[in-house]
Design a protein around this motif. Structure first.
Motif, PDB file in Angstrom:
ATOM      1  N   TYR A   6       0.855  -1.192   0.000  1.00 14.52           N
ATOM      2  CA  TYR A   6       0.000   0.000   0.000  1.00 14.52           C
ATOM      3  C   TYR A   6       0.886   1.237   0.000  1.00 14.52           C
ATOM      4  O   TYR A   6       2.077   1.149   0.274  1.00 14.52           O
ATOM      5  CB  TYR A   6      -0.948   0.004   1.199  1.00 14.52           C
ATOM      6  CG  TYR A   6      -0.296   0.298   2.531  1.00 14.52           C
ATOM      7  CD1 TYR A   6      -0.287   1.588   3.048  1.00 14.52           C
ATOM      8  CD2 TYR A   6       0.304  -0.706   3.276  1.00 14.52           C
ATOM      9  CE1 TYR A   6       0.309   1.859   4.268  1.00 14.52           C
ATOM     10  CE2 TYR A   6       0.895  -0.449   4.494  1.00 14.52           C
ATOM     11  CZ  TYR A   6       0.899   0.839   4.988  1.00 14.52           C
ATOM     12  OH  TYR A   6       1.492   1.117   6.200  1.00 14.52           O
ATOM     13  N   LEU A   7       0.281   2.352  -0.316  1.00 13.48           N
ATOM     14  CA  LEU A   7       0.998   3.616  -0.339  1.00 13.48           C
ATOM     15  C   LEU A   7       0.278   4.573   0.597  1.00 13.48           C
ATOM     16  O   LEU A   7      -0.953   4.693   0.536  1.00 13.48           O
ATOM     17  CB  LEU A   7       1.008   4.164  -1.769  1.00 13.48           C
ATOM     18  CG  LEU A   7       2.128   5.107  -2.162  1.00 13.48           C
ATOM     19  CD1 LEU A   7       3.485   4.472  -1.931  1.00 13.48           C
ATOM     20  CD2 LEU A   7       1.990   5.490  -3.614  1.00 13.48           C
ATOM     21  N   GLY A   8       1.009   5.232   1.467  1.00 14.24           N
ATOM     22  CA  GLY A   8       0.393   6.132   2.426  1.00 14.24           C
ATOM     23  C   GLY A   8       0.959   7.540   2.367  1.00 14.24           C
ATOM     24  O   GLY A   8       2.157   7.729   2.172  1.00 14.24           O
ATOM     25  N   SER A  10       1.103  10.087   0.293  1.00 12.08           N
ATOM     26  CA  SER A  10       2.006  10.377  -0.817  1.00 12.08           C
ATOM     27  C   SER A  10       1.439  11.471  -1.702  1.00 12.08           C
ATOM     28  O   SER A  10       0.288  11.876  -1.565  1.00 12.08           O
ATOM     29  CB  SER A  10       2.226   9.106  -1.643  1.00 12.08           C
ATOM     30  OG  SER A  10       2.844   8.122  -0.865  1.00 12.08           O
ATOM     31  N   TYR A  15       0.865   8.188  -6.201  1.00 11.24           N
ATOM     32  CA  TYR A  15      -0.312   7.313  -6.243  1.00 11.24           C
ATOM     33  C   TYR A  15      -0.559   6.830  -7.671  1.00 11.24           C
ATOM     34  O   TYR A  15      -0.844   5.654  -7.898  1.00 11.24           O
ATOM     35  CB  TYR A  15      -1.562   8.023  -5.724  1.00 11.24           C
ATOM     36  CG  TYR A  15      -1.593   8.233  -4.226  1.00 11.24           C
ATOM     37  CD1 TYR A  15      -1.439   7.174  -3.336  1.00 11.24           C
ATOM     38  CD2 TYR A  15      -1.802   9.499  -3.702  1.00 11.24           C
ATOM     39  CE1 TYR A  15      -1.488   7.373  -1.967  1.00 11.24           C
ATOM     40  CE2 TYR A  15      -1.854   9.712  -2.331  1.00 11.24           C
ATOM     41  CZ  TYR A  15      -1.696   8.646  -1.463  1.00 11.24           C
ATOM     42  OH  TYR A  15      -1.744   8.837  -0.110  1.00 11.24           O
ATOM     43  N   HIS A  18       2.009   4.193  -8.554  1.00 13.59           N
ATOM     44  CA  HIS A  18       1.707   2.946  -7.857  1.00 13.59           C
ATOM     45  C   HIS A  18       0.487   2.254  -8.483  1.00 13.59           C
ATOM     46  O   HIS A  18       0.467   1.025  -8.612  1.00 13.59           O
ATOM     47  CB  HIS A  18       1.478   3.211  -6.367  1.00 13.59           C
ATOM     48  CG  HIS A  18       1.281   1.972  -5.552  1.00 13.59           C
ATOM     49  ND1 HIS A  18       2.244   0.991  -5.441  1.00 13.59           N
ATOM     50  CD2 HIS A  18       0.233   1.538  -4.826  1.00 13.59           C
ATOM     51  CE1 HIS A  18       1.795   0.022  -4.665  1.00 13.59           C
ATOM     52  NE2 HIS A  18       0.567   0.325  -4.294  1.00 13.59           N
ATOM     53  N   TYR A  19      -0.510   3.028  -8.890  1.00 10.08           N
ATOM     54  CA  TYR A  19      -1.700   2.469  -9.538  1.00 10.08           C
ATOM     55  C   TYR A  19      -1.302   1.714 -10.811  1.00 10.08           C
ATOM     56  O   TYR A  19      -1.748   0.596 -11.049  1.00 10.08           O
ATOM     57  CB  TYR A  19      -2.701   3.585  -9.850  1.00 10.08           C
ATOM     58  CG  TYR A  19      -4.050   3.086 -10.296  1.00 10.08           C
ATOM     59  CD1 TYR A  19      -5.050   2.831  -9.361  1.00 10.08           C
ATOM     60  CD2 TYR A  19      -4.341   2.870 -11.643  1.00 10.08           C
ATOM     61  CE1 TYR A  19      -6.304   2.371  -9.745  1.00 10.08           C
ATOM     62  CE2 TYR A  19      -5.590   2.408 -12.041  1.00 10.08           C
ATOM     63  CZ  TYR A  19      -6.557   2.164 -11.093  1.00 10.08           C
ATOM     64  OH  TYR A  19      -7.800   1.698 -11.474  1.00 10.08           O
ATOM     65  N   PHE A  29      -4.796  -2.107  -5.619  1.00  6.95           N
ATOM     66  CA  PHE A  29      -4.273  -0.775  -5.311  1.00  6.95           C
ATOM     67  C   PHE A  29      -4.854  -0.362  -3.965  1.00  6.95           C
ATOM     68  O   PHE A  29      -6.074  -0.270  -3.803  1.00  6.95           O
ATOM     69  CB  PHE A  29      -4.695   0.214  -6.407  1.00  6.95           C
ATOM     70  CG  PHE A  29      -4.343   1.642  -6.102  1.00  6.95           C
ATOM     71  CD1 PHE A  29      -3.033   2.077  -6.142  1.00  6.95           C
ATOM     72  CD2 PHE A  29      -5.331   2.559  -5.791  1.00  6.95           C
ATOM     73  CE1 PHE A  29      -2.707   3.398  -5.877  1.00  6.95           C
ATOM     74  CE2 PHE A  29      -5.022   3.885  -5.528  1.00  6.95           C
ATOM     75  CZ  PHE A  29      -3.707   4.303  -5.569  1.00  6.95           C
ATOM     76  N   LYS A  31      -4.433   2.580  -0.956  1.00  2.00           N
ATOM     77  CA  LYS A  31      -3.806   3.836  -0.562  1.00  2.00           C
ATOM     78  C   LYS A  31      -4.393   4.306   0.763  1.00  2.00           C
ATOM     79  O   LYS A  31      -5.549   4.008   1.085  1.00  2.00           O
ATOM     80  CB  LYS A  31      -3.950   4.900  -1.635  1.00  2.00           C
ATOM     81  CG  LYS A  31      -5.330   5.511  -1.753  1.00  2.00           C
ATOM     82  CD  LYS A  31      -5.313   6.644  -2.769  1.00  2.00           C
ATOM     83  CE  LYS A  31      -6.648   7.347  -2.827  1.00  2.00           C
ATOM     84  NZ  LYS A  31      -6.625   8.464  -3.759  1.00  2.00           N
ATOM     85  N   LYS A  33      -4.481   7.892   3.228  1.00  2.00           N
ATOM     86  CA  LYS A  33      -4.203   9.318   3.275  1.00  2.00           C
ATOM     87  C   LYS A  33      -4.796   9.881   4.557  1.00  2.00           C
ATOM     88  O   LYS A  33      -5.917   9.536   4.927  1.00  2.00           O
ATOM     89  CB  LYS A  33      -4.813   9.999   2.053  1.00  2.00           C
ATOM     90  CG  LYS A  33      -4.347  11.405   1.842  1.00  2.00           C
ATOM     91  CD  LYS A  33      -4.595  11.797   0.395  1.00  2.00           C
ATOM     92  CE  LYS A  33      -4.062  13.157   0.104  1.00  2.00           C
ATOM     93  NZ  LYS A  33      -2.639  13.198  -0.130  1.00  2.00           N
ATOM     94  N   CYS A 105      -3.816  -2.165   6.519  1.00  2.00           N
ATOM     95  CA  CYS A 105      -3.544  -2.183   5.072  1.00  2.00           C
ATOM     96  C   CYS A 105      -2.876  -3.483   4.647  1.00  2.00           C
ATOM     97  O   CYS A 105      -3.207  -4.043   3.601  1.00  2.00           O
ATOM     98  CB  CYS A 105      -2.696  -0.986   4.680  1.00  2.00           C
ATOM     99  SG  CYS A 105      -3.569   0.590   4.783  1.00  2.00           S
TER     100      CYS A 105
END
Length: 117
Positions: A6-8, A10, A15, A18-19, A29, A31, A33, A105
């Motif tokens: 996961y991406l946090g 960012s 994003y 990463h997608y 995907f 994310k 936030k 996540c």
């Protein structure tokens, strides 16, 4: 390069990158936030990047995960949970505590991979 589950917190271009990586690798995907209203996290999982949907038992497991998190958040007077929505391709959760973000996540990601990798 290592694939991130996961991406946090960012920037938008991160994003987007990463997608695209998720699409190329047939991975979900996810994310996270920070929501500026309450400082907890808004988490989203999008399965349109991969060729599968959540199964009934996976949806049930996610429901249990979120109920546990809601109980935790409500037990802390300074926090408030702001809702969630779950379906076979998209889900969002508004109010995940920073204490549980990584665990939450990773659990979402691992759950999707258990039956679909």
């Amino acid at each position: 390069m290592t694939f991130h589950k996961y991406l946090g917190d960012s920037k938008m271009f991160e994003y987007d990158k990463h997608y695209r990586e998720c699409q190329q690798q047939n991975k979900p995907f996810i994310k996270a936030k920070t929501n500026p209203l309450h400082k907890n996290y808004f988490v989203q999982i999008d399965l349109m990047t991969c060729n599968y949907e959540l199964l009934k038992h996976e949806l049930d497991h996610i429901q249990k995960l979120i109920e546990t998190e809601i109980d935790y958040v409500k037990s802390k007077a300074k926090y408030d949970f702001h809702g969630f929505s779950i379906d076979k391709e998209l889900a969002w959760f508004d109010g995940i505590s920073s204490e549980h973000l990584d665990e939450f996540c990773n659990a979402l990601y691992d759950l999707t991979q258990k039956n679909h990798s």
